[in-house]
Write a protein that holds these residues in place. Structure first.
Motif, mmCIF file in Angstrom:
data_model
loop_
_atom_site.group_PDB
_atom_site.id
_atom_site.type_symbol
_atom_site.label_atom_id
_atom_site.label_comp_id
_atom_site.label_asym_id
_atom_site.label_seq_id
_atom_site.Cartn_x
_atom_site.Cartn_y
_atom_site.Cartn_z
ATOM 1 N N ASN A 209 0.823 -1.214 0.000
ATOM 2 C CA ASN A 209 0.000 0.000 0.000
ATOM 3 C C ASN A 209 0.855 1.260 0.000
ATOM 4 O OD1 ASN A 209 -2.391 -1.358 -0.121
ATOM 5 N ND2 ASN A 209 -2.883 -1.130 2.042
ATOM 6 N N LYS A 210 1.929 1.244 0.767
ATOM 7 C CA LYS A 210 2.810 2.416 0.827
ATOM 8 C C LYS A 210 3.411 2.705 -0.550
ATOM 9 C CE LYS A 210 6.803 4.283 3.228
ATOM 10 N NZ LYS A 210 7.886 4.052 4.160
ATOM 11 N N GLU A 211 3.811 1.656 -1.252
ATOM 12 C CA GLU A 211 4.388 1.829 -2.589
ATOM 13 C C GLU A 211 3.340 2.345 -3.578
ATOM 14 O OE1 GLU A 211 7.724 -1.593 -3.027
ATOM 15 O OE2 GLU A 211 5.685 -2.306 -2.666
ATOM 16 N N ILE A 212 2.131 1.835 -3.459
ATOM 17 C CA ILE A 212 1.051 2.284 -4.346
ATOM 18 C C ILE A 212 0.753 3.757 -4.091
ATOM 19 C CG2 ILE A 212 -1.401 2.018 -4.907
ATOM 20 C CD1 ILE A 212 -1.048 -0.993 -4.272
ATOM 21 N N ALA A 213 0.655 4.124 -2.823
ATOM 22 C CA ALA A 213 0.377 5.523 -2.471
ATOM 23 C C ALA A 213 1.473 6.436 -3.018
ATOM 24 C CB ALA A 213 0.249 5.671 -0.954
ATOM 25 N N GLU A 214 2.718 6.014 -2.881
ATOM 26 C CA GLU A 214 3.829 6.822 -3.397
ATOM 27 C C GLU A 214 3.770 6.924 -4.919
ATOM 28 O OE1 GLU A 214 7.385 5.052 -1.805
ATOM 29 O OE2 GLU A 214 6.970 5.781 0.218
ATOM 30 N N ALA A 215 3.455 5.819 -5.580
ATOM 31 C CA ALA A 215 3.390 5.813 -7.046
ATOM 32 C C ALA A 215 2.298 6.754 -7.554
ATOM 33 C CB ALA A 215 3.145 4.400 -7.560
ATOM 34 N N LEU A 216 1.217 6.862 -6.800
ATOM 35 C CA LEU A 216 0.092 7.707 -7.204
ATOM 36 C C LEU A 216 0.166 9.107 -6.598
ATOM 37 C CD1 LEU A 216 -2.771 5.081 -6.899
ATOM 38 C CD2 LEU A 216 -1.627 5.860 -8.980
ATOM 39 N N ASN A 217 1.185 9.329 -5.781
ATOM 40 C CA ASN A 217 1.375 10.618 -5.121
ATOM 41 C C ASN A 217 0.162 10.992 -4.261
ATOM 42 O OD1 ASN A 217 2.944 12.841 -4.451
ATOM 43 N ND2 ASN A 217 2.096 14.088 -6.092
ATOM 44 N N ILE A 218 -0.309 10.000 -3.505
ATOM 45 C CA ILE A 218 -1.410 10.229 -2.568
ATOM 46 C C ILE A 218 -0.986 9.713 -1.199
ATOM 47 C CG2 ILE A 218 -3.216 10.130 -4.334
ATOM 48 C CD1 ILE A 218 -3.821 7.250 -3.440
ATOM 49 N N THR A 219 -1.734 10.074 -0.181
ATOM 50 C CA THR A 219 -1.411 9.597 1.162
ATOM 51 C C THR A 219 -1.909 8.161 1.326
ATOM 52 O OG1 THR A 219 -3.494 10.321 2.143
ATOM 53 C CG2 THR A 219 -1.679 11.939 2.093
#
Length: 91
Positions: free
Chosen positions: A51-61
């Motif tokens: 989830n952390k990687e996905i959030a970073e990839a999408l530039n969201i929290t």
């Protein structure tokens, strides 16, 4: 404050990168209520990203991602017992 990407329109499904097996197309047909952004998240889940990687990839929290995952589950009609990651990985 709204971020710029929040204000932009979602790109059409055709512009999303497809997996060799056309996962996104099949998934979109199976779950027509999902938006292009929902499908983008599902595609990243399918790549087995945390989830952390996905959030970073999408530039969201991470909190925004959790909300998105909740909405995806709701649109897909999943119960609280159903695991979104497992369903996507098995699809």
């Amino acid at each position: 404050a709204a971020r710029l990407q929040d204000l932009e329109e979602e790109p059409p499904l055709e512009s999303l990168p497809l997996q060799p097996d056309d996962f996104l197309l099949r998934f979109a047909q199976a779950y027509p209520k999902l938006t292009a952004n929902d499908l983008r998240i599902c595609n990243l889940i399918r790549q087995n990203l945390a989830n952390k990687e996905i959030a970073e990839a999408l530039n969201i929290t991470p909190g925004s991602l959790e909300q998105s995952r909740y909405r995806i589950r709701k649109k897909m009609g999943l119960s609280s017992k159903d695991n979104l990651n497992d369903l996507i990985l098995r699809f």
